[in-house]
Design a protein around this motif. Structure first.
Motif, PDB file in Angstrom:
ATOM      1  N   THR A 475       0.829  -1.288   0.075  1.00 55.59           N
ATOM      2  CA  THR A 475       0.122   0.155  -0.009  1.00 55.59           C
ATOM      3  C   THR A 475       0.819   1.169  -0.121  1.00 55.59           C
ATOM      4  N   ALA A 476       0.286   2.565   0.180  1.00 52.76           N
ATOM      5  CA  ALA A 476       0.877   3.617  -0.048  1.00 52.76           C
ATOM      6  C   ALA A 476       0.431   4.599   0.871  1.00 52.76           C
ATOM      7  N   LEU A 477       1.251   5.562   1.159  1.00 53.28           N
ATOM      8  CA  LEU A 477       0.845   6.833   2.148  1.00 53.28           C
ATOM      9  C   LEU A 477       0.886   7.964   1.327  1.00 53.28           C
ATOM     10  N   ALA A 478       0.187   8.995   1.433  1.00 54.98           N
ATOM     11  CA  ALA A 478       0.376  10.269   0.947  1.00 54.98           C
ATOM     12  C   ALA A 478       0.430  11.389   1.886  1.00 54.98           C
ATOM     13  N   PRO A 479       1.014  12.339   1.800  1.00 57.23           N
ATOM     14  CA  PRO A 479       1.135  13.053   3.007  1.00 57.23           C
ATOM     15  C   PRO A 479      -0.153  13.511   3.593  1.00 57.23           C
ATOM     16  N   GLY A 480      -0.144  13.503   5.007  1.00 56.75           N
ATOM     17  CA  GLY A 480      -1.438  13.631   5.614  1.00 56.75           C
ATOM     18  C   GLY A 480      -1.958  12.374   6.135  1.00 56.75           C
ATOM     19  N   GLU A 481      -1.517  11.231   5.467  1.00 58.74           N
ATOM     20  CA  GLU A 481      -2.023   9.982   5.780  1.00 58.74           C
ATOM     21  C   GLU A 481      -1.057   9.082   6.969  1.00 58.74           C
ATOM     22  N   THR A 482      -1.614   8.102   7.557  1.00 58.74           N
ATOM     23  CA  THR A 482      -0.745   7.576   8.573  1.00 58.74           C
ATOM     24  C   THR A 482      -1.343   6.101   8.618  1.00 58.74           C
ATOM     25  N   CYS A 483      -0.108   5.198   8.779  1.00 61.03           N
ATOM     26  CA  CYS A 483      -0.225   3.763   8.980  1.00 61.03           C
ATOM     27  C   CYS A 483      -0.004   3.520  10.679  1.00 61.03           C
ATOM     28  N   VAL A 484      -0.874   2.807  11.197  1.00 59.54           N
ATOM     29  CA  VAL A 484      -0.799   2.792  12.654  1.00 59.54           C
ATOM     30  C   VAL A 484      -0.807   1.123  12.894  1.00 59.54           C
ATOM     31  N   LEU A 485       0.436   0.853  13.611  1.00 54.76           N
ATOM     32  CA  LEU A 485       0.637  -0.547  13.993  1.00 54.76           C
ATOM     33  C   LEU A 485       0.352  -0.472  15.701  1.00 54.76           C
ATOM     34  N   TYR A 486      -0.342  -1.590  16.192  1.00 53.74           N
ATOM     35  CA  TYR A 486      -0.538  -1.457  17.608  1.00 53.74           C
ATOM     36  C   TYR A 486      -0.654  -3.022  17.973  1.00 53.74           C
ATOM     37  N   THR A 487      -0.521  -3.369  19.574  1.00 55.63           N
ATOM     38  CA  THR A 487      -0.994  -4.520  19.921  1.00 55.63           C
ATOM     39  C   THR A 487      -2.284  -4.611  20.416  1.00 55.63           C
ATOM     40  N   ASP A 488      -2.557  -5.930  20.749  1.00 56.73           N
ATOM     41  CA  ASP A 488      -4.054  -6.230  21.248  1.00 56.73           C
ATOM     42  C   ASP A 488      -4.225  -5.478  22.818  1.00 56.73           C
ATOM     43  N   GLY A 489      -3.139  -5.060  23.423  1.00 61.13           N
ATOM     44  CA  GLY A 489      -3.312  -4.271  24.625  1.00 61.13           C
ATOM     45  C   GLY A 489      -4.156  -3.025  24.449  1.00 61.13           C
ATOM     46  N   ILE A 490      -4.325  -2.533  23.121  1.00 66.58           N
ATOM     47  CA  ILE A 490      -5.061  -1.510  22.943  1.00 66.58           C
ATOM     48  C   ILE A 490      -6.295  -1.753  22.991  1.00 66.58           C
ATOM     49  N   THR A 491      -6.820  -2.788  22.022  1.00 66.33           N
ATOM     50  CA  THR A 491      -8.207  -3.329  21.479  1.00 66.33           C
ATOM     51  C   THR A 491      -8.849  -3.810  22.826  1.00 66.33           C
ATOM     52  N   GLU A 492      -7.870  -4.702  23.463  1.00 63.17           N
ATOM     53  CA  GLU A 492      -8.439  -5.437  24.536  1.00 63.17           C
ATOM     54  C   GLU A 492      -8.268  -4.770  25.983  1.00 63.17           C
ATOM     55  N   ALA A 493      -8.195  -3.651  25.977  1.00 58.91           N
ATOM     56  CA  ALA A 493      -8.086  -2.840  27.400  1.00 58.91           C
ATOM     57  C   ALA A 493      -9.575  -2.921  27.840  1.00 58.91           C
ATOM     58  N   ARG A 494      -9.619  -3.445  29.227  1.00 59.06           N
ATOM     59  CA  ARG A 494     -10.984  -3.655  29.667  1.00 59.06           C
ATOM     60  C   ARG A 494     -11.168  -2.517  30.592  1.00 59.06           C
ATOM     61  N   GLY A 495     -12.648  -1.854  30.474  1.00 60.99           N
ATOM     62  CA  GLY A 495     -12.799  -0.793  31.409  1.00 60.99           C
ATOM     63  C   GLY A 495     -14.382  -0.495  31.208  1.00 60.99           C
ATOM     64  N   GLY A 496     -14.443   1.087  30.819  1.00 59.85           N
ATOM     65  CA  GLY A 496     -15.686   1.529  30.614  1.00 59.85           C
ATOM     66  C   GLY A 496     -16.711   1.544  31.677  1.00 59.85           C
ATOM     67  N   PRO A 497     -18.062   1.718  31.681  1.00 59.11           N
ATOM     68  CA  PRO A 497     -18.849   2.080  32.779  1.00 59.11           C
ATOM     69  C   PRO A 497     -18.800   1.245  33.958  1.00 59.11           C
ATOM     70  N   LEU A 498     -19.004  -0.291  33.384  1.00 56.28           N
ATOM     71  CA  LEU A 498     -18.934  -1.463  33.976  1.00 56.28           C
ATOM     72  C   LEU A 498     -17.724  -1.987  34.661  1.00 56.28           C
ATOM     73  N   GLY A 499     -16.553  -1.567  33.726  1.00 52.90           N
ATOM     74  CA  GLY A 499     -15.096  -2.011  34.058  1.00 52.90           C
ATOM     75  C   GLY A 499     -14.720  -3.128  33.368  1.00 52.90           C
ATOM     76  N   ARG A 500     -15.775  -3.849  32.452  1.00 53.91           N
ATOM     77  CA  ARG A 500     -15.498  -5.004  31.893  1.00 53.91           C
ATOM     78  C   ARG A 500     -15.642  -5.342  30.518  1.00 53.91           C
ATOM     79  N   GLU A 501     -15.899  -3.886  29.890  1.00 54.07           N
ATOM     80  CA  GLU A 501     -15.835  -4.000  28.617  1.00 54.07           C
ATOM     81  C   GLU A 501     -14.668  -3.653  27.804  1.00 54.07           C
ATOM     82  N   MET A 502     -14.304  -4.248  26.590  1.00 58.14           N
ATOM     83  CA  MET A 502     -13.164  -3.904  25.858  1.00 58.14           C
ATOM     84  C   MET A 502     -13.206  -2.580  25.207  1.00 58.14           C
ATOM     85  N   PHE A 503     -12.118  -2.243  25.040  1.00 55.39           N
ATOM     86  CA  PHE A 503     -11.955  -1.059  24.075  1.00 55.39           C
ATOM     87  C   PHE A 503     -12.394  -1.275  22.845  1.00 55.39           C
ATOM     88  N   GLY A 504     -11.979  -2.354  22.233  1.00 58.77           N
ATOM     89  CA  GLY A 504     -12.515  -2.713  20.973  1.00 58.77           C
ATOM     90  C   GLY A 504     -12.039  -1.916  19.608  1.00 58.77           C
TER      91      GLY A 504
END
Length: 594
Positions: A475-504
């Motif tokens: 793929t390619a990126l033009a100026p102003g575009e960003t490619c984001v690499l992340y680990t599952d610690g971001i999407t699987e972070a549990r919290g929210g109002p009840l403290g058990r929901e994943m960030f997702g």
């Protein structure tokens, strides 16, 4: 020999009896007028001057005469009263009238026994031994408290220099007019700290030569620990006794023992008295030296271990990313616990050798199974292995296969990892990316308009199966575009109002859509902040994020991407700027330019 007189005309001796005269304690019978009526045999031997008929104030110690005056004066003021009142008054006065003081070289307690008619029997009890025991106990308690305070002060700091200064100050306070602490070292001249009683420790930066001081070399050598060495002041070098200190009667050199009889240093005490410790002071000095040596050794060991740990941690921590030649990088990492500095998530950016135009990078982001130091150690091994495989980065599948084999063949093979590789090539008008996932969440691309795309890469994790399968996309990126690499610690972070929901992933996409046009540093900070706020202060997984973007407003001199649309040829690829599908490359791409 017994000395006695007839009772006075006032009847002061009536009712005293005679048994007390042969008591083993000295006893004095004294009238209310202060005249001695009779004395026991023991009292006559103790104080021959106190004889019947003599005035107590003229012959007895002042403290006893004063006690008798206080007691009989109160009797006269109270008057005769009833029989019951007189009996109660005698008891009260007897309890309140006890006194004590010295008679000759001994100390006595005088207990009064008032009798009708005003005569008082003073029973003298020798309590010299008890007082000596009380004094010894008091002194021992003071020494114990001082030793406890010294231990607390010595252990209050794990800074070696601070610990040496405290040792010198406490030694001067408890044992001598001045104290020096010499610390062993690799050079010929050793560091020394000097302190006078009531002053502040002073460190001599030039150091001293221990060879000139008798007993100092042996004290620093240890194994076995030598006994204290008493040195005459005239035999000590000039640096031991500074000018203006005053007369020094004796000097002692004592080892500060460390673990396994290895000395932590040497203590030099400058004393005004003669050689030798009085009483139990030698035992107290030995305990102090042991605690000071242990504290100094612990501080030095902690400092050494902290330096080793910092060196190792420096290699295990993800690097600080910044703008490179033709590309902007930003990274963020947070361990699972505030008390830990490293974990199983990691990332690196390696320059690619032989890339077209001399530019190009291999971005690696991974997640080792588990948390803490063990996961960080495996992450470090993977990072070292991948760094060695950078020359093969033209074939992502080959790199991942070799890494997989290395992990499977490791003697400590107990964990696996997920990875994503991204080869970054600066091109005219943007960046060209080749992305391969090995069981890891696919990177997300934030287009200039805020649209978020997921790269179509996939693959199996490494370190678990004999073979790995991968799909690489371009793929390619033009100026102003960003490619984001992340680990599952971001999407699987549990919290929210009840403290058990994943960030997702949906929340992550929404957050990234709001980051269109932002620099990579801002994108990483935004993602990390939202995940941390969602998870709250409770337990969490390691979290790592890497953002890749073309530099804003910086022209690129590299060659254009292959094909008219800047990515591929024919109908296999769409323009990187019109949202067309990225080109998918088979899991065994041809080797060539990364």
């Amino acid at each position: 020999m017994e000395h006695s007189v007839e009772p006075a005309a006032d009847g002061g001796g009536a009712g005293l009896g005679t048994a007390w005269r042969s008591a083993p304690y000295p006893v004095l019978a004294v009238g209310a007028d202060g005249v001695v009526r009779s004395v026991s045999e023991a009292a006559a031997e103790l104080s021959p001057a106190v004889r019947p008929g003599a005035r107590l104030r003229d012959t007895a110690p002042d403290w006893l005469a004063a006690a008798h005056d206080r007691l009989t004066g109160g009797l006269r003021e109270r008057g005769p009263g009833t029989t019951g009142q007189r009996e109660n008054g005698r008891r009260d006065r007897a309890a309140a009238g006890a006194a004590g003081g010295r008679i000759g070289e001994r100390h006595y307690l005088a207990h009064p026994a008032p009798h009708p008619g005003g005569t008082v029997l003073w029973w003298l009890v020798d309590d010299t031994g008890r007082r000596a025991a009380d004094d010894a106990l008091r002194e021992e308690r003071q020494r114990t408290e001082s030793l406890a305070d010294a231990g607390n002060l010595l252990l209050a700091s794990l800074n070696p220099e601070r610990c040496v200064e405290v040792t010198a100050r406490l030694a001067a306070e408890y044992f001598a007019e001045a104290a020096l602490v010499v610390v062993p070292g690799p050079g010929r001249r050793l560091p020394v700290v000097f302190c006078v009683r009531g002053g502040r420790p002073v460190r001599r930066p030039a150091g001293v030569d221990p060879a000139g001081m008798p007993g100092l070399t042996e004290a620093l050598r240890g194994a076995p620990l030598p006994p204290p060495r008493w040195v005459a002041p005239g035999d000590a070098p000039a640096w031991v006794v500074p000018e203006g200190l005053g007369p020094v009667g004796s000097i002692v050199v004592k080892t500060l023992p460390g673990p396994l009889e290895k000395p932590s240093g040497a203590l030099i005490l400058l004393r005004s008295g003669p050689a030798g410790f009085p009483g139990r002071e030698e035992f107290f000095a030995r305990l102090f030296a042991s605690r000071a040596g242990a504290a100094m050794s612990a501080a030095r060991l902690y400092t050494d271990q902290a330096a080793i740990t910092e060196t190792l941690m420096r290699e295990l921590r993800p690097p600080v990313l910044h703008r490179a030649s033709g590309a902007d990088f930003a990274g963020g990492y947070r361990a699972s616990s505030d008390t830990e500095q490293v974990g199983g998530d990691f990332y690196d950016v390696h320059p690619l050798p032989g890339a077209a135009g001399g530019q190009g990078f291999l971005v690696v982001l991974g997640d080792v199974c588990g948390k803490g130091l063990e996961a960080a150690v495996l992450a470090g091994k993977i990072r070292i292995t991948l760094e060695a495989l950078v020359p093969l980065a033209g074939d992502h599948h080959e790199v991942l296969s070799l890494l997989n084999g290395a992990l499977l063949n490791s003697p400590q093979h107990t964990r696996f990892a997920t990875l994503v590789l991204a080869s970054v090539l600066p091109r005219v008008g943007g960046l060209e990316l080749r992305v391969t996932s090995a069981g890891h969440p696919a990177p997300l691309i934030v287009r200039a308009g805020g649209r978020v795309e997921e790269t179509a890469t996939s693959g199996t994790l490494v370190g678990l199966l004999p073979e790995v399968e991968t799909v690489t996309v371009r793929t390619a990126l033009a100026p102003g575009e960003t490619c984001v690499l992340y680990t599952d610690g971001i999407t699987e972070a549990r919290g929210g109002p009840l403290g058990r929901e994943m960030f997702g992933e949906e929340r992550l996409r929404q957050a990234l859509s709001e980051c269109a046009g932002l620099p990579p540093e801002a994108v990483v900070e935004r993602v990390q902040m939202l995940a941390a706020e969602w998870a709250g202060p409770g337990p969490a997984d390691d979290r790592a994020v890497v953002a890749i973007a073309p530099p804003h407003g910086v022209p690129h001199s590299g060659p254009p991407p292959p094909g008219a649309d800047g990515l591929g040829t024919g109908g296999h690829g769409g323009s990187p700027h019109d949202g067309g599908p990225p080109r998918t490359i088979g899991h065994r791409p041809d080797r060539g330019t990364p």
